[in-house]
Design a protein around this motif. Sequence first.
Motif, PDB file in Angstrom:
ATOM      1  N   LEU A   1      13.355   6.051  11.694  1.00 25.12           N
ATOM      2  CA  LEU A   1      12.848   4.778  11.189  1.00 25.12           C
ATOM      3  C   LEU A   1      11.547   4.979  10.435  1.00 25.12           C
ATOM      4  CD1 LEU A   1      13.421   2.724  14.429  1.00 25.12           C
ATOM      5  CD2 LEU A   1      14.812   2.654  12.358  1.00 25.12           C
ATOM      6  N   TRP A   2      11.334   4.143   9.435  1.00 28.02           N
ATOM      7  CA  TRP A   2      10.115   4.172   8.632  1.00 28.02           C
ATOM      8  C   TRP A   2       9.554   2.767   8.574  1.00 28.02           C
ATOM      9  CZ3 TRP A   2       8.226   8.750   7.176  1.00 28.02           C
ATOM     10  CH2 TRP A   2       9.102   9.828   7.237  1.00 28.02           C
ATOM     11  N   ALA A   3       8.236   2.673   8.650  1.00 28.02           N
ATOM     12  CA  ALA A   3       7.589   1.370   8.621  1.00 28.02           C
ATOM     13  C   ALA A   3       6.492   1.347   7.565  1.00 28.02           C
ATOM     14  CB  ALA A   3       6.999   1.040   9.985  1.00 28.02           C
ATOM     15  N   LEU A   4       6.349   0.192   6.943  1.00 29.77           N
ATOM     16  CA  LEU A   4       5.263  -0.063   6.000  1.00 29.77           C
ATOM     17  C   LEU A   4       4.336  -1.071   6.659  1.00 29.77           C
ATOM     18  CD1 LEU A   4       3.928   0.025   3.149  1.00 29.77           C
ATOM     19  CD2 LEU A   4       5.489  -1.833   2.508  1.00 29.77           C
ATOM     20  N   PHE A   5       3.036  -0.764   6.659  1.00 30.26           N
ATOM     21  CA  PHE A   5       2.018  -1.627   7.235  1.00 30.26           C
ATOM     22  C   PHE A   5       0.959  -1.911   6.189  1.00 30.26           C
ATOM     23  CE2 PHE A   5       3.751   0.743  10.778  1.00 30.26           C
ATOM     24  CZ  PHE A   5       3.868  -0.200  11.793  1.00 30.26           C
ATOM     25  N   GLY A   6       0.325  -3.079   6.282  1.00 31.28           N
ATOM     26  CA  GLY A   6      -0.831  -3.375   5.447  1.00 31.28           C
ATOM     27  C   GLY A   6      -2.014  -2.542   5.930  1.00 31.28           C
ATOM     28  N   ALA A   7      -3.049  -2.462   5.129  1.00 31.41           N
ATOM     29  CA  ALA A   7      -4.228  -1.665   5.476  1.00 31.41           C
ATOM     30  C   ALA A   7      -4.820  -2.081   6.818  1.00 31.41           C
ATOM     31  CB  ALA A   7      -5.285  -1.789   4.379  1.00 31.41           C
ATOM     32  N   ASP A   8      -4.657  -3.350   7.187  1.00 33.13           N
ATOM     33  CA  ASP A   8      -5.205  -3.839   8.455  1.00 33.13           C
ATOM     34  C   ASP A   8      -4.246  -3.660   9.626  1.00 33.13           C
ATOM     35  OD1 ASP A   8      -3.268  -5.707   7.870  1.00 33.13           O
ATOM     36  OD2 ASP A   8      -4.594  -7.441   8.047  1.00 33.13           O
ATOM     37  N   GLY A   9      -3.099  -3.016   9.378  1.00 30.80           N
ATOM     38  CA  GLY A   9      -2.126  -2.776  10.438  1.00 30.80           C
ATOM     39  C   GLY A   9      -1.040  -3.824  10.553  1.00 30.80           C
ATOM     40  N   THR A  10      -1.049  -4.809   9.678  1.00 27.16           N
ATOM     41  CA  THR A  10      -0.016  -5.844   9.703  1.00 27.16           C
ATOM     42  C   THR A  10       1.331  -5.236   9.334  1.00 27.16           C
ATOM     43  OG1 THR A  10      -1.620  -7.518   9.026  1.00 27.16           O
ATOM     44  CG2 THR A  10       0.714  -8.040   8.696  1.00 27.16           C
ATOM     45  N   PRO A  11       2.352  -5.376  10.201  1.00 26.11           N
ATOM     46  CA  PRO A  11       3.672  -4.843   9.880  1.00 26.11           C
ATOM     47  C   PRO A  11       4.304  -5.609   8.713  1.00 26.11           C
ATOM     48  CG  PRO A  11       3.629  -5.763  12.114  1.00 26.11           C
ATOM     49  CD  PRO A  11       2.297  -6.005  11.501  1.00 26.11           C
ATOM     50  N   ILE A  12       4.852  -4.861   7.756  1.00 28.17           N
ATOM     51  CA  ILE A  12       5.465  -5.474   6.574  1.00 28.17           C
ATOM     52  C   ILE A  12       6.969  -5.221   6.541  1.00 28.17           C
ATOM     53  CG2 ILE A  12       5.532  -5.452   4.046  1.00 28.17           C
ATOM     54  CD1 ILE A  12       2.543  -4.680   4.127  1.00 28.17           C
ATOM     55  N   LEU A  13       7.377  -3.986   6.818  1.00 27.41           N
ATOM     56  CA  LEU A  13       8.790  -3.628   6.674  1.00 27.41           C
ATOM     57  C   LEU A  13       9.160  -2.527   7.652  1.00 27.41           C
ATOM     58  CD1 LEU A  13      11.454  -3.744   4.854  1.00 27.41           C
ATOM     59  CD2 LEU A  13      10.449  -1.835   3.618  1.00 27.41           C
ATOM     60  N   LEU A  14      10.341  -2.621   8.229  1.00 24.21           N
ATOM     61  CA  LEU A  14      10.919  -1.576   9.061  1.00 24.21           C
ATOM     62  C   LEU A  14      12.284  -1.246   8.484  1.00 24.21           C
ATOM     63  CD1 LEU A  14      10.786   0.156  11.688  1.00 24.21           C
ATOM     64  CD2 LEU A  14      12.031  -1.710  12.797  1.00 24.21           C
ATOM     65  N   THR A  15      12.545   0.034   8.271  1.00 25.92           N
ATOM     66  CA  THR A  15      13.801   0.440   7.651  1.00 25.92           C
ATOM     67  C   THR A  15      14.195   1.839   8.105  1.00 25.92           C
ATOM     68  OG1 THR A  15      14.927   0.776   5.516  1.00 25.92           O
ATOM     69  CG2 THR A  15      12.585   1.314   5.613  1.00 25.92           C
ATOM     70  N   ASP A  16      15.456   2.186   7.885  1.00 27.09           N
ATOM     71  CA  ASP A  16      15.899   3.554   8.163  1.00 27.09           C
ATOM     72  C   ASP A  16      15.941   4.371   6.870  1.00 27.09           C
ATOM     73  OD1 ASP A  16      18.079   2.350   6.956  1.00 27.09           O
ATOM     74  OD2 ASP A  16      19.555   3.153   8.348  1.00 27.09           O
ATOM     75  N   ASN A  17      15.427   3.799   5.794  1.00 26.97           N
ATOM     76  CA  ASN A  17      15.427   4.457   4.495  1.00 26.97           C
ATOM     77  C   ASN A  17      13.983   4.554   4.001  1.00 26.97           C
ATOM     78  OD1 ASN A  17      15.436   4.900   1.691  1.00 26.97           O
ATOM     79  ND2 ASN A  17      17.461   3.979   1.476  1.00 26.97           N
ATOM     80  N   ARG A  18      13.423   5.753   4.011  1.00 29.13           N
ATOM     81  CA  ARG A  18      12.020   5.948   3.636  1.00 29.13           C
ATOM     82  C   ARG A  18      11.720   5.420   2.237  1.00 29.13           C
ATOM     83  NH1 ARG A  18       8.630  10.496   1.673  1.00 29.13           N
ATOM     84  NH2 ARG A  18       6.598  10.266   2.670  1.00 29.13           N
ATOM     85  N   SER A  19      12.637   5.606   1.302  1.00 30.75           N
ATOM     86  CA  SER A  19      12.432   5.144  -0.072  1.00 30.75           C
ATOM     87  C   SER A  19      12.203   3.639  -0.136  1.00 30.75           C
ATOM     88  CB  SER A  19      13.626   5.510  -0.949  1.00 30.75           C
ATOM     89  OG  SER A  19      13.753   6.900  -1.045  1.00 30.75           O
ATOM     90  N   SER A  20      12.832   2.900   0.747  1.00 31.69           N
ATOM     91  CA  SER A  20      12.681   1.444   0.755  1.00 31.69           C
ATOM     92  C   SER A  20      11.237   1.030   1.011  1.00 31.69           C
ATOM     93  CB  SER A  20      13.564   0.817   1.830  1.00 31.69           C
ATOM     94  OG  SER A  20      14.919   1.028   1.533  1.00 31.69           O
ATOM     95  N   THR A  21      10.518   1.819   1.795  1.00 30.96           N
ATOM     96  CA  THR A  21       9.119   1.476   2.065  1.00 30.96           C
ATOM     97  C   THR A  21       8.292   1.572   0.785  1.00 30.96           C
ATOM     98  OG1 THR A  21       8.594   3.744   2.748  1.00 30.96           O
ATOM     99  CG2 THR A  21       9.202   2.177   4.485  1.00 30.96           C
ATOM    100  N   PHE A  22       8.578   2.568  -0.046  1.00 29.02           N
ATOM    101  CA  PHE A  22       7.851   2.717  -1.310  1.00 29.02           C
ATOM    102  C   PHE A  22       8.210   1.601  -2.293  1.00 29.02           C
ATOM    103  CE2 PHE A  22       7.704   7.021   0.415  1.00 29.02           C
ATOM    104  CZ  PHE A  22       6.354   7.301   0.284  1.00 29.02           C
ATOM    105  N   PHE A  23       9.481   1.218  -2.323  1.00 26.81           N
ATOM    106  CA  PHE A  23       9.895   0.118  -3.206  1.00 26.81           C
ATOM    107  C   PHE A  23       9.233  -1.194  -2.797  1.00 26.81           C
ATOM    108  CE2 PHE A  23      13.768   2.853  -3.903  1.00 26.81           C
ATOM    109  CZ  PHE A  23      13.444   3.181  -5.206  1.00 26.81           C
ATOM    110  N   LYS A  24       9.181  -1.466  -1.491  1.00 27.03           N
ATOM    111  CA  LYS A  24       8.550  -2.697  -1.008  1.00 27.03           C
ATOM    112  C   LYS A  24       7.050  -2.675  -1.307  1.00 27.03           C
ATOM    113  CE  LYS A  24       7.974  -6.563   1.238  1.00 27.03           C
ATOM    114  NZ  LYS A  24       8.081  -7.791   0.462  1.00 27.03           N
ATOM    115  N   ALA A  25       6.414  -1.539  -1.116  1.00 32.27           N
ATOM    116  CA  ALA A  25       4.976  -1.430  -1.412  1.00 32.27           C
ATOM    117  C   ALA A  25       4.731  -1.695  -2.895  1.00 32.27           C
ATOM    118  CB  ALA A  25       4.461  -0.052  -1.022  1.00 32.27           C
ATOM    119  N   ALA A  26       5.557  -1.133  -3.759  1.00 33.20           N
ATOM    120  CA  ALA A  26       5.403  -1.357  -5.199  1.00 33.20           C
ATOM    121  C   ALA A  26       5.625  -2.831  -5.538  1.00 33.20           C
ATOM    122  CB  ALA A  26       6.380  -0.477  -5.977  1.00 33.20           C
TER     123      ALA A  26
END
Length: 85
Positions: A50-75
């Motif tokens: 699993l891969w997770a994207l968090f905001g700088a303050d630790g706020t959870p944004i996205l949880l996925t099993d696809n690492r690339s998805s975290t970069f797309f969501k961040a962009a």
Amino acid sequence: MLMKEANSRLTQSELAHLGAGEVGYIRKMRSEEVLRCFPEAPEIDPALDLWALFGADGTPILLTDNRSSTFFKAAEDDLKTVSLH
């Protein structure tokens, strides 16, 4: 003069908001960590990466099993990303 600036301290509030809305971090998570950060997540197979994207303050944004998805969501959210190990 530079040394004095380097020694200046951020307040706790300034530190908490550093990078807010501009920086996100990506980290790999184990299934047992998921409920702490994503309480609404369904039960997850422990063998799943699993891969997770968090905001700088630790706020959870996205949880996925696809690492690339975290970069797309961040962009999509205009976040510069950093990886956390």
